[in-house]
Design an enzyme around this catalytic site. Structure first.
Site, PDB file in Angstrom:
ATOM      1  N   MET A   5     -13.623  19.754 -29.210  1.00  0.00           N
ATOM      2  CA  MET A   5     -12.935  20.876 -28.559  1.00  0.00           C
ATOM      3  C   MET A   5     -11.963  20.320 -27.517  1.00  0.00           C
ATOM      4  O   MET A   5     -11.601  21.001 -26.566  1.00  0.00           O
ATOM      5  CB  MET A   5     -13.950  21.818 -27.906  1.00  0.00           C
ATOM      6  CG  MET A   5     -14.892  22.425 -28.944  1.00  0.00           C
ATOM      7  SD  MET A   5     -15.569  24.004 -28.443  1.00  0.00           S
ATOM      8  CE  MET A   5     -16.459  23.542 -26.995  1.00  0.00           C
TER       9      MET A   5
ATOM     10  N   HIS B  29     -16.260  10.933 -26.855  1.00  0.00           N
ATOM     11  CA  HIS B  29     -15.454  11.185 -28.060  1.00  0.00           C
ATOM     12  C   HIS B  29     -14.846   9.879 -28.577  1.00  0.00           C
ATOM     13  O   HIS B  29     -14.748   9.651 -29.775  1.00  0.00           O
ATOM     14  CB  HIS B  29     -14.310  12.163 -27.749  1.00  0.00           C
ATOM     15  CG  HIS B  29     -14.773  13.506 -27.293  1.00  0.00           C
ATOM     16  ND1 HIS B  29     -14.639  13.933 -25.998  1.00  0.00           N
ATOM     17  CD2 HIS B  29     -15.374  14.522 -27.957  1.00  0.00           C
ATOM     18  CE1 HIS B  29     -15.122  15.152 -25.881  1.00  0.00           C
ATOM     19  NE2 HIS B  29     -15.580  15.540 -27.054  1.00  0.00           N
TER      20      HIS B  29
ATOM     21  N   LYS C 185     -25.894  13.736 -28.314  1.00  0.00           N
ATOM     22  CA  LYS C 185     -26.073  14.491 -27.075  1.00  0.00           C
ATOM     23  C   LYS C 185     -26.286  15.987 -27.378  1.00  0.00           C
ATOM     24  O   LYS C 185     -27.107  16.634 -26.754  1.00  0.00           O
ATOM     25  CB  LYS C 185     -24.847  14.303 -26.192  1.00  0.00           C
ATOM     26  CG  LYS C 185     -24.730  15.375 -25.168  1.00  0.00           C
ATOM     27  CD  LYS C 185     -24.349  14.891 -23.843  1.00  0.00           C
ATOM     28  CE  LYS C 185     -24.359  16.021 -22.860  1.00  0.00           C
ATOM     29  NZ  LYS C 185     -23.648  17.202 -23.348  1.00  0.00           N
TER      30      LYS C 185
HETATM   31  O1  PAF Z   1     -19.453  19.727 -30.168  1.00  0.00           O
HETATM   32  C1  PAF Z   1     -18.372  20.345 -30.081  1.00  0.00           C
HETATM   33  O2  PAF Z   1     -17.444  19.951 -29.383  1.00  0.00           O
HETATM   34  C2  PAF Z   1     -18.199  21.644 -30.867  1.00  0.00           C
HETATM   35  O3  PAF Z   1     -19.349  22.388 -30.889  1.00  0.00           O
HETATM   36  C3  PAF Z   1     -17.644  21.402 -32.295  1.00  0.00           C
HETATM   37  C4  PAF Z   1     -18.634  20.638 -33.154  1.00  0.00           C
HETATM   38  C5  PAF Z   1     -16.333  20.661 -32.220  1.00  0.00           C
HETATM   39  C6  PAF Z   1     -17.397  22.752 -32.990  1.00  0.00           C
HETATM   40  O4  PAF Z   1     -16.486  23.526 -32.278  1.00  0.00           O
END
Ligand code: PAF
Length: 278
Positions: free
Chosen positions: A31, A38, A151
């Site tokens: 997101m 990430h 997490k």
């Molecule tokens: O973990 C996240 O950031 C969100 O829940 C995802 C998997 C991108 C779905 O919107």
């Protein structure tokens, strides 16, 4: 390799059609508000895949009415730069109408036993929204691998079930939780914490550490482990502290490699999650 920004489904499908047949595609769904957690998912994909697609989409359907959807941190330029620096082939950043062209559409629900406890109990409908968007992203990018952080344990377990139950071919790759040097699990929501709140928040990883140490010493009884963690979490607004199996059922004794300790707590206005895979 130059990172491409794609904002429509059609461009993403055209991009995939243009790839050599032997390409291996990895999807990192996010997101945005990208951090080192990430980055580690991207790095996992870069080792396994020839093309890494990072989706950046603040998914409205997984936020409840009183949650932080409008306030959720968004900075596409910064996120794009991190992706560029880490060899990402495509950033897929659609707008909400691209992903949800119709108001009323087919709905998806997680399994009853695992989708409506813990996060699913506190955030009503949350996993319905996660499943909707993840299924759409998987269909659009048809990745060989999709990467999710440990997490968000409940999310990871439910998405594994999505793959099993809908016979999708994508392999889900779980990636370990990344932590700051003070031990706090990385999360896009950590930026909401004041200095004092951050210190309070550290009780969460400390509690999990206590559980890990006790298990290492041979304590497998979950009621005892929970009591040990509770001491560390004193004065924190704990929403749940639980030890479960991978279907999110409570268990009396730890079973190695198939148990998980889960904590959600509110520090100030910020909800924090952390867990320990046992
Ligand atoms: O973990 C996240 O950031 C969100 O829940 C995802 C998997 C991108 C779905 O919107």
């Amino acid at each position: 390799m130059k990172t491409i920004l794609i904002q429509t489904k059609k461009e993403l499908i055209d991009y995939k059609d243009s790839l050599p047949k032997d390409s291996i595609i990895g999807l990192v769904p996010t997101m945005g508000a990208l951090h080192n957690g990430h980055k580690s998912l991207i790095e996992c994909s870069r080792k396994k895949d020839t093309q890494t697609i990072v989706s950046i989409f603040v998914n409205p359907t997984q936020f409840g009415e009183n949650e932080d959807f409008s306030k959720y941190p968004r900075d596409l330029n910064k996120d794009f730069k991190l992706c560029e620096e880490n060899g990402v082939a495509v950033v897929f950043a659609p707008n909400p109408t691209e992903m949800y062209p119709k108001d009323d559409e087919i709905s998806l629900r997680p399994p009853k036993n695992m989708g409506y406890t813990h996060e699913g109990f506190i955030r009503e409908g949350h996993f319905d929204g996660v499943l909707r968007i993840v299924l759409k992203l998987l269909h659009l990018s048809t990745p060989h691998h999709a990467y999710f952080g440990e997490k968000d344990a409940q999310q990871l377990l439910i998405i594994k079930r999505l793959i099993q139950d809908t016979f999708l071919k994508t392999k889900i790759i779980p990636c370990p939780t990344q932590r700051d040097i003070d031990g706090l699990a990385l999360s896009s929501r950590n930026i909401y914490l004041s200095k004092e709140e951050r210190l309070e928040a550290l009780k969460i990883p400390t509690a999990l550490k206590k559980i890990a140490e006790a298990v290492q010493k041979g304590e497998l009884k979950t009621s005892i482990l929970i009591e040990l963690a509770k001491i560390e979490l004193e004065n924190l607004n704990v929403e749940y502290l639980d030890i479960c199996d991978h279907d999110l059922n409570p268990i009396a004794y730890i079973q190695k490699n198939s148990s998980i300790a889960l904590i959600a707590a509110k520090v100030g206005k910020t909800r924090l999650l952390d867990n320990l895979w046992l």
